[in-house]
Write a protein that holds these residues in place. Structure first.
Motif, PDB file in Angstrom:
ATOM      1  N   LEU A   1       0.551   1.028  -7.524  1.00 54.06           N
ATOM      2  CA  LEU A   1      -0.369   2.510  -8.004  1.00 54.06           C
ATOM      3  C   LEU A   1       0.168   2.444 -10.089  1.00 54.06           C
ATOM      4  O   LEU A   1      -1.254   2.664 -10.275  1.00 54.06           O
ATOM      5  N   ALA A   2       0.514   2.304 -10.354  1.00 57.25           N
ATOM      6  CA  ALA A   2       1.670   2.471 -11.648  1.00 57.25           C
ATOM      7  C   ALA A   2       0.129   1.051 -12.716  1.00 57.25           C
ATOM      8  O   ALA A   2      -0.562   1.069 -13.506  1.00 57.25           O
ATOM      9  N   ARG A   3       0.461   0.184 -11.897  1.00 61.43           N
ATOM     10  CA  ARG A   3      -1.019  -1.112 -12.341  1.00 61.43           C
ATOM     11  C   ARG A   3      -1.870  -1.223 -11.572  1.00 61.43           C
ATOM     12  O   ARG A   3      -2.736  -2.274 -12.102  1.00 61.43           O
ATOM     13  N   GLY A   4      -2.313   0.135 -11.494  1.00 60.87           N
ATOM     14  CA  GLY A   4      -4.161   0.169 -11.263  1.00 60.87           C
ATOM     15  C   GLY A   4      -4.508  -0.027 -10.175  1.00 60.87           C
ATOM     16  O   GLY A   4      -5.792  -0.418  -9.592  1.00 60.87           O
ATOM     17  N   ALA A   5      -3.297  -0.476  -8.670  1.00 56.67           N
ATOM     18  CA  ALA A   5      -3.851  -0.600  -7.622  1.00 56.67           C
ATOM     19  C   ALA A   5      -4.950   1.116  -7.325  1.00 56.67           C
ATOM     20  O   ALA A   5      -4.323   1.448  -7.377  1.00 56.67           O
ATOM     21  N   GLN A   6      -5.957  -0.168  -6.889  1.00 52.77           N
ATOM     22  CA  GLN A   6      -6.851   1.869  -6.866  1.00 52.77           C
ATOM     23  C   GLN A   6      -6.422   2.140  -4.862  1.00 52.77           C
ATOM     24  O   GLN A   6      -6.041   3.305  -4.564  1.00 52.77           O
ATOM     25  N   LYS A   7      -5.211   1.304  -3.764  1.00 60.17           N
ATOM     26  CA  LYS A   7      -4.473   2.215  -2.776  1.00 60.17           C
ATOM     27  C   LYS A   7      -3.813   1.176  -2.124  1.00 60.17           C
ATOM     28  O   LYS A   7      -3.498  -0.121  -3.185  1.00 60.17           O
ATOM     29  N   VAL A   8      -2.247   1.886  -1.649  1.00 62.19           N
ATOM     30  CA  VAL A   8      -1.284   0.876  -1.255  1.00 62.19           C
ATOM     31  C   VAL A   8      -1.465   1.363   0.236  1.00 62.19           C
ATOM     32  O   VAL A   8      -1.379   3.117   0.888  1.00 62.19           O
ATOM     33  N   TYR A   9      -1.415   0.968   0.969  1.00 67.46           N
ATOM     34  CA  TYR A   9      -0.826   0.799   2.334  1.00 67.46           C
ATOM     35  C   TYR A   9       0.469   0.721   2.550  1.00 67.46           C
ATOM     36  O   TYR A   9       0.974   0.028   2.626  1.00 67.46           O
ATOM     37  N   ALA A  10       1.318   1.628   3.109  1.00 67.60           N
ATOM     38  CA  ALA A  10       2.839   1.971   2.923  1.00 67.60           C
ATOM     39  C   ALA A  10       2.925   2.379   4.504  1.00 67.60           C
ATOM     40  O   ALA A  10       2.850   2.962   5.437  1.00 67.60           O
ATOM     41  N   THR A  11       3.359   1.165   4.672  1.00 65.88           N
ATOM     42  CA  THR A  11       3.180   0.987   6.885  1.00 65.88           C
ATOM     43  C   THR A  11       5.041   0.767   6.581  1.00 65.88           C
ATOM     44  O   THR A  11       6.479   0.599   6.166  1.00 65.88           O
ATOM     45  N   ALA A  12       5.225   1.062   7.765  1.00 72.57           N
ATOM     46  CA  ALA A  12       6.569   1.438   8.629  1.00 72.57           C
ATOM     47  C   ALA A  12       6.240   1.351   9.581  1.00 72.57           C
ATOM     48  O   ALA A  12       5.383   2.160  10.285  1.00 72.57           O
ATOM     49  N   ARG A  13       7.892   1.766  10.722  1.00 79.57           N
ATOM     50  CA  ARG A  13       8.104   1.894  11.805  1.00 79.57           C
ATOM     51  C   ARG A  13       6.752   3.409  12.525  1.00 79.57           C
ATOM     52  O   ARG A  13       6.476   4.142  13.041  1.00 79.57           O
ATOM     53  N   LYS A  14       7.953   4.067  11.560  1.00 82.64           N
ATOM     54  CA  LYS A  14       7.558   5.611  11.714  1.00 82.64           C
ATOM     55  C   LYS A  14       7.510   6.188  10.072  1.00 82.64           C
ATOM     56  O   LYS A  14       8.061   6.351   8.621  1.00 82.64           O
ATOM     57  N   PRO A  15       6.058   5.941   9.811  1.00 84.48           N
ATOM     58  CA  PRO A  15       5.550   5.934   8.176  1.00 84.48           C
ATOM     59  C   PRO A  15       5.789   7.139   8.197  1.00 84.48           C
ATOM     60  O   PRO A  15       5.677   7.843   8.815  1.00 84.48           O
ATOM     61  N   GLN A  16       6.235   7.845   6.399  1.00 83.36           N
ATOM     62  CA  GLN A  16       7.030   8.811   5.988  1.00 83.36           C
ATOM     63  C   GLN A  16       5.061   9.155   5.081  1.00 83.36           C
ATOM     64  O   GLN A  16       4.445   8.838   4.684  1.00 83.36           O
ATOM     65  N   GLU A  17       5.092  10.160   4.896  1.00 83.35           N
ATOM     66  CA  GLU A  17       4.310  11.239   4.097  1.00 83.35           C
ATOM     67  C   GLU A  17       4.525  11.520   2.901  1.00 83.35           C
ATOM     68  O   GLU A  17       5.966  10.588   1.969  1.00 83.35           O
ATOM     69  N   TRP A  18       3.125  11.026   1.937  1.00 84.59           N
ATOM     70  CA  TRP A  18       3.748  11.410   0.887  1.00 84.59           C
ATOM     71  C   TRP A  18       2.435  11.582  -0.364  1.00 84.59           C
ATOM     72  O   TRP A  18       1.960  12.456   1.095  1.00 84.59           O
ATOM     73  N   ASP A  19       2.997  11.676  -0.902  1.00 81.53           N
ATOM     74  CA  ASP A  19       2.313  12.830  -2.285  1.00 81.53           C
ATOM     75  C   ASP A  19       1.336  12.858  -3.171  1.00 81.53           C
ATOM     76  O   ASP A  19       0.480  12.817  -4.258  1.00 81.53           O
ATOM     77  N   ASP A  20       0.849  11.472  -2.186  1.00 80.74           N
ATOM     78  CA  ASP A  20      -0.470  10.368  -3.920  1.00 80.74           C
ATOM     79  C   ASP A  20      -1.382  10.245  -2.526  1.00 80.74           C
ATOM     80  O   ASP A  20      -1.800   9.986  -1.413  1.00 80.74           O
ATOM     81  N   ALA A  21      -2.647  10.689  -3.325  1.00 81.63           N
ATOM     82  CA  ALA A  21      -3.840  10.676  -1.570  1.00 81.63           C
ATOM     83  C   ALA A  21      -4.820   9.081  -1.919  1.00 81.63           C
ATOM     84  O   ALA A  21      -5.314   8.072  -0.939  1.00 81.63           O
ATOM     85  N   ARG A  22      -4.140   7.878  -2.918  1.00 82.19           N
ATOM     86  CA  ARG A  22      -3.730   6.891  -2.928  1.00 82.19           C
ATOM     87  C   ARG A  22      -2.868   6.098  -2.254  1.00 82.19           C
ATOM     88  O   ARG A  22      -3.330   4.828  -1.680  1.00 82.19           O
ATOM     89  N   ILE A  23      -2.070   6.316  -1.603  1.00 79.67           N
ATOM     90  CA  ILE A  23      -1.206   5.778  -0.389  1.00 79.67           C
ATOM     91  C   ILE A  23      -1.670   5.883   0.840  1.00 79.67           C
ATOM     92  O   ILE A  23      -1.739   7.719   1.432  1.00 79.67           O
ATOM     93  N   VAL A  24      -1.712   5.419   1.505  1.00 77.48           N
ATOM     94  CA  VAL A  24      -2.022   5.690   3.066  1.00 77.48           C
ATOM     95  C   VAL A  24      -1.116   5.326   4.023  1.00 77.48           C
ATOM     96  O   VAL A  24      -0.649   3.611   4.258  1.00 77.48           O
ATOM     97  N   PRO A  25      -0.311   6.496   4.188  1.00 75.76           N
ATOM     98  CA  PRO A  25       0.595   5.813   5.871  1.00 75.76           C
ATOM     99  C   PRO A  25       0.595   4.662   6.821  1.00 75.76           C
ATOM    100  O   PRO A  25      -1.221   5.074   7.603  1.00 75.76           O
ATOM    101  N   LEU A  26       1.072   3.680   7.293  1.00 80.09           N
ATOM    102  CA  LEU A  26      -0.048   3.239   8.405  1.00 80.09           C
ATOM    103  C   LEU A  26       1.880   2.374   9.057  1.00 80.09           C
ATOM    104  O   LEU A  26       2.377   1.808   8.506  1.00 80.09           O
ATOM    105  N   THR A  27       1.490   2.868  10.626  1.00 76.64           N
ATOM    106  CA  THR A  27       2.334   2.068  11.447  1.00 76.64           C
ATOM    107  C   THR A  27       2.267   0.865  11.622  1.00 76.64           C
ATOM    108  O   THR A  27       1.399   0.438  11.782  1.00 76.64           O
TER     109      THR A  27
END
Length: 235
Positions: free
Chosen positions: A27-53
């Motif tokens: 995000l700091a380098r300018g990504a417009q969106k980041v899918y943050a994936t995990a088996r049990k995705p956590q919550e994030w405090d940035d609307a540009r981060i999309v939790p994804l299983t």
């Protein structure tokens, strides 16, 4: 060369120490969106981060993630696991589970997202290896990283035709929860992730993110004793 500015990044294993840093620096380098994936995705405090299983060992989960994240342009194949067992003590089931996460899982992600990257202009696949890809220890883990490294080299050739940049990243011990039990010198994850992103944006095919990985790779061209001094004459 792949620019992170305005990109859409997907990070596997995003809950871990390196994963969180890939999300933050992307995000700091300018990504417009980041899918943050995990088996049990956590919550994030940035609307540009999309939790994804995403469970990389589950083919249905991988397919569902590729469908949901169809706008992805950069994939960070970061998810991994370890085992304290040695090659002589690990059970066949545990060894298979280790390979499922560290080898077959990342390959499944690459296969599922290859057409996604192609549809979005080529993009990039970044595979997170280890300095232990080139150095065995009394553990089953390095063999999985060696196999993953080989897969990346093959994927780089196959994906070149669709314009996808494939980066293999190597690093030594890094100060994350993954290595918290190890009493060894460790790199700062911020420096490691910065080096990998720098390499990606510079068009690199391979990133040696620290002195450990650079030294071990240099020793690959030397006699075996350079990597394994315990086998030198007189020892």
């Amino acid at each position: 060369m792949t620019r992170l500015s305005d990109s859409v990044v997907l990070v596997t294993g995003a809950n871990g120490g390196l994963g969180k840093e890939f999300v933050r620096q992307g995000l700091a380098r300018g990504a417009q969106k980041v899918y943050a994936t995990a088996r049990k995705p956590q919550e994030w405090d940035d609307a540009r981060i999309v939790p994804l299983t995403l469970d990389v060992t589950d083919s249905a989960s991988v397919a569902a993630a590729a469908e949901a994240a169809h706008d992805t342009t950069v994939v960070l194949n970061n998810a991994g696991t370890a085992s304290p067992s040695t090659l002589l003590t690990i059970t066949p089931d545990d060894l298979r589970a280790l390979y499922e996460t560290n080898v077959f899982g990342p390959l499944a992600v690459a296969q599922a997202f290859a057409p996604v990257l192609a549809a979005n202009g080529g993009g990039a696949l970044v595979d997170i290896h280890s300095a232990l890809s080139w150095l065995a220890t009394p553990s089953a883990y390095p063999s999985t990283k060696a196999a993953f490294w080989s897969l990346t080299n093959g994927l780089r050739i196959e994906l070149a035709a669709q314009g996808t940049q494939v980066v293999g990243a190597h690093l030594g011990f890094t100060d994350t929860p993954f290595t918290a039990h190890l009493d060894v010198p460790k790199e700062d994850p911020r420096d490691i992730v910065a080096a990998i992103y720098d390499g990606l944006e510079a068009g690199a095919h391979e990133v040696l993110a620290d002195d450990t990985s650079r030294q071990i790779k240099r020793n690959l061209s030397e006699p075996l004793e350079a990597l394994y001094p315990q086998f030198a004459a007189g020892h």
